[in-house]
Design an enzyme around this catalytic site. Structure first.
Site, short mmCIF file in Angstrom:
data_model
loop_
_atom_site.label_atom_id
_atom_site.label_comp_id
_atom_site.label_asym_id
_atom_site.label_seq_id
_atom_site.Cartn_x
_atom_site.Cartn_y
_atom_site.Cartn_z
CE1 TYR A 1 -3.12 -0.02 5.30
CE2 TYR A 1 -3.60 -2.34 5.64
CZ TYR A 1 -3.35 -1.28 4.79
OH TYR A 1 -3.33 -1.47 3.43
CB SER B 1 -0.88 0.00 1.26
OG SER B 1 -1.44 1.27 1.48
CE LYS C 1 -1.46 -4.30 3.36
NZ LYS C 1 -1.77 -5.59 2.70
#
Ligand code: WQD
Length: 346
Positions: free
Chosen positions: A148, A124, A152
Site C-alpha cells: 500500500y 500518506s 503511494k
C-alpha cells in the site's frame, strides 16, 4: 469552477465534498463504492443543501471516465480513489498495484487528453517509512514498508515525472498523518468494512458495544507510556487542507508535497483516556504484542503547509474524540441505506 472528486463517497472524500460545496465550488463526484456507501453522498447533499453530479465509475473504466470529462468542463481534480488497508495490501499486492497505480495512470492520461492539469493527490505519511527522528518534514527520506505504501510512493514519483515532462502541470501531494473524527453533525464519518484496522474506529465500536475490547498493540515502545504515538488530525481540518491545496494548484505550476498533520503526537493509551473523557463511555482494553510493521512514534512538522498553503489544523483531540463518538453513537451500523436516492449517473 468545477472540481472532479475521485473517491468522493469515502471518509475523507465526503468530508472534503462538504467543505468544497460550502465554499461555493461546483463538484462532480466519481466513486465505485468498493470501500464506501452511496448514502454518504445523500448525507453530503443533506448537510450542504447543494446538489451535484455523481457517477458510479471505476478509474479502470477508461470509457466511463472519459464520459465524465466529455460531460463536464473540469478545472481540477482531487484524487482520493484508492485502496488503503496496509495488511490487505500485503496479501493481495497485485490488486493494490493495479487498482491504485493503473487507476491513477488512466486518470492522468484522461486529464491530459482533456487539458486538465491541476491535481491534488491523496498521499500518506506512510511514504516516510521508518523515520530516524521526529518531527517529520517533507524533505525526509522516502521509503515504503508495504505494498500500500509503495503504491503511494510510486504514484508520487509518477506525478513528479509527469511534471518534468510537462511543466504546465500543477500537483500537490498531500501526506496525511492519522485522520480521525467526523463532521460535527454526526451525519457522515468513517465507516470501515468489517473489523476496523485503525485505532479510532475500533475504539468507537468498542464504546458502542459492537466489539468487546480494544487490543493495544504493544506497551514496550520508547514512549511516554510504552504505547505507540501518532499525529491524529481531525478529518474536517484535513478536508480544509485540500481546499488550500486546490487554491494553490489552480494558481501555479509545479509539484509539491505537504504534510497534513497537527505536529502533536498522542499515545494509544492517551487516546483511550481522552476518548473516555470526551464520550463518557468506558473502553475496555488488553495490552498485547506489537503489531508487525508499526513504528513507535510518528508525527509531522506541519510548518510547510502553514507557510506555503496558509493552512494549520485547528481542532484538538477533544473535538476529534467527541465528533468520532457522535458519529458512531448516531450510526451504530454506519451508512445503512444502499440506494442513492437521485442517482445522476448516465
Ligand atoms: C495507530 C496506533 C497502533 C489499532 C495507518 C496506515 C497509514 C494511514 C493511517 C492510510 C498505532 C495502535 C491500532 C488497534 C492499536 N492509512 N492500534 N490497536 O498504523 O499509524 O497508520 O492508518 O494512509 O498508512 O499505516 O494507524 O490507526 O492503525 O494505528 O493499539 O486495534 O494505534 O499500534 O500505534 P497507523 P492505526
Amino acid at each position: 469552477m468545477a472540481i472532479l472528486i475521485t473517491g468522493g463517497a469515502g471518509y475523507i472524500g465526503s468530508h472534503t465534498c462538504v467543505e468544497l460545496l460550502s465554499a461555493g465550488y461546483e463538484i462532480i463526484v466519481l466513486d465505485n463504492f468498493s470501500n464506501s456507501k452511496p448514502e454518504s453522498l445523500n448525507r453530503v447533499k443533506e448537510l450542504t443543501g447543494k446538489d451535484f453530479m455523481f457517477y458510479e465509475v471505476d478509474l479502470l473504466d477508461r470509457i466511463g471516465l472519459e464520459g465524465v470529462f466529455q460531460n463536464h468542463s473540469i478545472d481540477a481534480v482531487i484524487h482520493f480513489a484508492g485502496l488503503k488497508a496496509v495488511g490487505e495490501s500485503v496479501s493481495i499486492p497485485l490488486h493494490y498495484y493495479h487498482n491504485n497505480i493503473t487507476g491513477t495512470l488512466i486518470l492522468c492520461d484522461v486529464m491530459k487528453k482533456y487539458g486538465v492539469k491541476d491535481l491534488v493527490f491523496s498521499s500518506s505519511a506512510t511514504v516516510y517509512g521508518m523515520p530516524e527522528r521526529m518531527p517529520i518534514s517533507e524533505d525526509f527520506p522516502l521509503s515504503a514498508t508495504n505494498p500500500y505504501g509503495r503504491t503511494k510512493l510510486m504514484i508520487e514519483e509518477i506525478l513528479r515525472d509527469l511534471y518534468v515532462a510537462d511543466n504546465s502541470w500543477s500537483i500537490a501531494l498531500l501526506r496525511y498523518f492519522n485522520p480521525i473524527g467526523a463532521h460535527e453533525s454526526g451525519r457522515i464519518g468513517e465507516d470501515p468494512n468489517g473489523i476496523p484496522n485503525n485505532l479510532m474506529p475500533f475504539i468507537t465500536q468498542v464504546a458502542v458495544g459492537k466489539l468487546k475490547e480494544l487490543q493495544v498493540f504493544g506497551s514496550d515502545y520508547p514512549t511516554v507510556d510504552g504505547s505507540g504515538v501518532r499525529d491524529y488530525i481531525h478529518v474536517v481540518d484535513l478536508a480544509l487542507g485540500h481546499l488550500k491545496a486546490l487554491e494553490r494548484v489552480v494558481s501555479s505550476t509545479g509539484v509539491d508535497a505537504f504534510n497534513l498533520g497537527t505536529g502533536t503526537g498522542y499515545s494509544v493509551l492517551e487516546m483511550v483516556a481522552d476518548f473516555e473523557k470526551a464520550s463518557g463511555r468506558k473502553v475496555p482494553y488488553k495490552i498485547v504484542d506489537r503489531r508487525p510493521g508499526d513504528v513507535a512514534v510518528c508525527y509531522a512538522d506541519p510548518f510547510k503547509a502553514k507557510n506555503e498553503l496558509g493552512w494549520t489544523a485547528e481542532r484538538g483531540i477533544e473535538d476529534m474524540c467527541k465528533d468520532s463518538w457522535r458519529w458512531q453513537e448516531k450510526n451504530p451500523n454506519g451508512f445503512e441505506t444502499k440506494v442513492l436516492i437521485d442517482k445522476n449517473n448516465k
